[in-house]
Design an enzyme around this catalytic site. Structure first.
Site, PDB file in Angstrom:
ATOM      1  N   TYR A 144     -41.968  16.421  33.486  1.00  0.00           N
ATOM      2  CA  TYR A 144     -41.889  17.137  32.194  1.00  0.00           C
ATOM      3  C   TYR A 144     -42.330  18.596  32.336  1.00  0.00           C
ATOM      4  O   TYR A 144     -42.162  19.387  31.408  1.00  0.00           O
ATOM      5  CB  TYR A 144     -42.766  16.463  31.117  1.00  0.00           C
TER       6      TYR A 144
ATOM      7  N   HIS B 201     -42.365   6.774  37.855  1.00  0.00           N
ATOM      8  CA  HIS B 201     -41.466   7.093  36.739  1.00  0.00           C
ATOM      9  C   HIS B 201     -40.167   6.291  36.757  1.00  0.00           C
ATOM     10  O   HIS B 201     -39.634   5.920  35.704  1.00  0.00           O
ATOM     11  CB  HIS B 201     -41.156   8.595  36.781  1.00  0.00           C
TER      12      HIS B 201
HETATM   13  N1  LIG Z   1     -40.710   6.832  31.117  1.00  0.00           N
HETATM   14  C1  LIG Z   1     -39.594   7.428  30.754  1.00  0.00           C
HETATM   15  O1  LIG Z   1     -38.599   7.442  31.490  1.00  0.00           O
HETATM   16  C2  LIG Z   1     -39.539   8.107  29.437  1.00  0.00           C
HETATM   17  C3  LIG Z   1     -38.313   8.480  28.893  1.00  0.00           C
HETATM   18  C4  LIG Z   1     -38.306   9.084  27.642  1.00  0.00           C
HETATM   19  C5  LIG Z   1     -39.498   9.272  26.954  1.00  0.00           C
HETATM   20  N2  LIG Z   1     -40.687   8.904  27.520  1.00  0.00           N
HETATM   21  C6  LIG Z   1     -41.977   9.089  26.812  1.00  0.00           C
HETATM   22  O2  LIG Z   1     -41.872   8.501  25.513  1.00  0.00           O
HETATM   23  C7  LIG Z   1     -42.144   9.486  24.527  1.00  0.00           C
HETATM   24  C8  LIG Z   1     -41.354   9.218  23.259  1.00  0.00           C
HETATM   25  O3  LIG Z   1     -39.986   9.125  23.535  1.00  0.00           O
HETATM   26  P1  LIG Z   1     -38.925  10.264  23.155  1.00  0.00           P
HETATM   27  O4  LIG Z   1     -39.630  11.555  23.059  1.00  0.00           O
HETATM   28  O5  LIG Z   1     -37.803  10.165  24.105  1.00  0.00           O
HETATM   29  O6  LIG Z   1     -38.346   9.829  21.757  1.00  0.00           O
HETATM   30  P2  LIG Z   1     -38.874   9.302  20.329  1.00  0.00           P
HETATM   31  O7  LIG Z   1     -40.351   9.399  20.247  1.00  0.00           O
HETATM   32  O8  LIG Z   1     -38.216   8.005  20.086  1.00  0.00           O
HETATM   33  O9  LIG Z   1     -38.191  10.318  19.330  1.00  0.00           O
HETATM   34  C9  LIG Z   1     -38.509  11.669  19.323  1.00  0.00           C
HETATM   35  C10 LIG Z   1     -37.485  12.376  18.434  1.00  0.00           C
HETATM   36  O10 LIG Z   1     -37.595  11.924  17.085  1.00  0.00           O
HETATM   37  C11 LIG Z   1     -37.959  13.022  16.229  1.00  0.00           C
HETATM   38  N3  LIG Z   1     -39.006  12.495  15.344  1.00  0.00           N
HETATM   39  C12 LIG Z   1     -40.258  12.095  15.672  1.00  0.00           C
HETATM   40  N4  LIG Z   1     -40.907  11.616  14.612  1.00  0.00           N
HETATM   41  C13 LIG Z   1     -40.066  11.710  13.562  1.00  0.00           C
HETATM   42  C14 LIG Z   1     -40.191  11.376  12.194  1.00  0.00           C
HETATM   43  N5  LIG Z   1     -41.297  10.824  11.710  1.00  0.00           N
HETATM   44  N6  LIG Z   1     -39.109  11.605  11.386  1.00  0.00           N
HETATM   45  C15 LIG Z   1     -37.977  12.155  11.887  1.00  0.00           C
HETATM   46  N7  LIG Z   1     -37.814  12.502  13.178  1.00  0.00           N
HETATM   47  C16 LIG Z   1     -38.862  12.277  14.016  1.00  0.00           C
HETATM   48  C17 LIG Z   1     -38.456  14.116  17.147  1.00  0.00           C
HETATM   49  O11 LIG Z   1     -38.111  15.383  16.614  1.00  0.00           O
HETATM   50  P3  LIG Z   1     -39.188  16.600  16.504  1.00  0.00           P
HETATM   51  O12 LIG Z   1     -39.908  16.709  17.800  1.00  0.00           O
HETATM   52  O13 LIG Z   1     -38.291  17.780  16.217  1.00  0.00           O
HETATM   53  O14 LIG Z   1     -40.069  16.244  15.346  1.00  0.00           O
HETATM   54  C18 LIG Z   1     -37.666  13.862  18.422  1.00  0.00           C
HETATM   55  O15 LIG Z   1     -36.383  14.430  18.338  1.00  0.00           O
HETATM   56  C19 LIG Z   1     -41.768  10.796  25.244  1.00  0.00           C
HETATM   57  O16 LIG Z   1     -42.249  11.945  24.604  1.00  0.00           O
HETATM   58  C20 LIG Z   1     -42.335  10.544  26.605  1.00  0.00           C
HETATM   59  O17 LIG Z   1     -43.735  10.745  26.617  1.00  0.00           O
HETATM   60  C21 LIG Z   1     -40.716   8.322  28.747  1.00  0.00           C
END
Ligand SMILES: NC(=O)c1ccc[n+]([C@@H]2O[C@H](COP(=O)([O-])OP(=O)(O)OC[C@H]3O[C@@H](n4cnc5c(N)ncnc54)[C@H](OP(=O)(O)O)[C@@H]3O)[C@@H](O)[C@H]2O)c1
Length: 281
Positions: free
Chosen positions: A48, A106
């Site tokens: 990241y 990862h």
């Molecule tokens: N291990 C892996 O391979 C892997 C892969 C992906 C993610 N991750 C981890 O998992 C975490 C979460 O997953 P993710 O970031 O992919 O997706 P997520 O948490 O499912 O969704 C994030 C998205 O939803 C929006 N959002 C968040 N809260 C909201 C709400 N209450 N209402 C409306 N929209 C909302 C955010 O927009 P805004 O930011 O504009 O608010 C962003 O676009 C990551 O940050 C990372 O730490 C790990």
């Protein structure tokens, strides 16, 4: 805040804050906001490119290090024993900390056995309080967990209402490995934020669609790390422990499961090719 006890006795908050796709220049501000909103677990990764911002914000917060649970992940370009070992020290330096609470591999590609040995060694040395993996599907997970000395404490996999990982979680439960959800809001894919079932249930409880989707996962004993760069959404996503979904509501949400990824299938050869192209991230 609810805490979950991992298979080595270490306690982890069930709800944390993820910083994937948070710009390195924004990471400090975001983590500061998240800590202000009450989060005590932050999930970052070498890939990241924002470990520095996370570490600086934690340090600056004035909150005792022991109260904050830091998660990071080794990228595949750092796999193999020697490289992984060096990269753990690099992550410690970037995060400005003497230990990382949970370090994951990862992806299940390249020399992950060598990298896992480096995790085990750093764990024994006290540099890591717990170790685990991410994106390991049941086939790779069972193989690894059966052949290492320290069984992964966590497997962080895509888990949300449209990809619920019911079977995968059962396999991980057999090994005492906790399921940690990435993409708990599916990044809004499949129309999650306007889903009529989640909306209707939310109305009953005076809660948003996001809160219902997150609460569902926590009631299934899944650890979650929703991401937002907006303080109001961080607070919204954090505020999920003051209501409870009924068994009937849980069943209705369970029926939304499509049992497939909203992103990419790790068992698809094209996905493996894609990751080989990302070795130098
Ligand atoms: N291990 C892996 O391979 C892997 C892969 C992906 C993610 N991750 C981890 O998992 C975490 C979460 O997953 P993710 O970031 O992919 O997706 P997520 O948490 O499912 O969704 C994030 C998205 O939803 C929006 N959002 C968040 N809260 C909201 C709400 N209450 N209402 C409306 N929209 C909302 C955010 O927009 P805004 O930011 O504009 O608010 C962003 O676009 C990551 O940050 C990372 O730490 C790990």
């Amino acid at each position: 805040m609810k805490y979950v006890t991992l298979n080595n006795g270490v306690k982890i908050p069930q709800l944390g804050y993820g910083v994937y796709q948070v710009e390195p220049t924004e990471a400090g501000r975001c983590v500061n906001d998240a800590l202000g909103a009450g989060y005590r677990m932050v999930d970052t990764a070498q890939a990241y490119h924002n470990e520095e911002g996370v570490g600086a914000a934690v340090k600056k917060s004035g909150i005792a290090r022991s109260e904050i649970f830091l998660v990071s992940k080794i990228w595949i370009s750092n796999y193999g024993y020697e490289r992984a070992k060096a990269s753990i020290d690099e992550s410690l330096r970037r995060l400005q900390t003497e230990y990382i609470d949970l370090m994951l591999l990862h992806q299940p590609f390249c020399d992950y056995y060598g990298a896992y040995r480096a995790l085990e060694e750093a764990y024994r040395e006290g540099k890591l309080r717990a170790i685990g993996v991410s994106n390991f599907q049941p086939n790779h997970f069972i193989d690894l967990a059966s052949n290492v000395e320290i069984v992964p404490a966590v497997n962080q996999v895509e888990t949300h209402v449209f990809c619920q990982q019911i079977r995968s979680k059962e396999y991980m439960d057999e090994f005492g490995t906790h399921t940690m959800s990435w993409g708990p809001l599916a990044e809004g894919r499949n129309g999650l934020f306007v889903n009529p079932v989640l909306k209707e249930i939310g109305k009953v409880h005076g809660k948003s669609v996001a809160q219902v989707a997150l609460r569902y996962l926590t009631q299934r004993d899944v650890i979650i790390i929703p991401k937002s760069v907006h303080r109001n959404r961080m607070e919204e996503n954090f505020n999920i422990y003051d209501f409870e979904l009924t068994p009937d509501e849980m069943e209705r949400i369970k029926s939304l499961d499509l049992a497939k990824s909203a992103f990419f299938d790790h068992n698809d050869p094209e996905t493996v090719k894609m990751f080989m192209g990302w070795r130098a991230l």
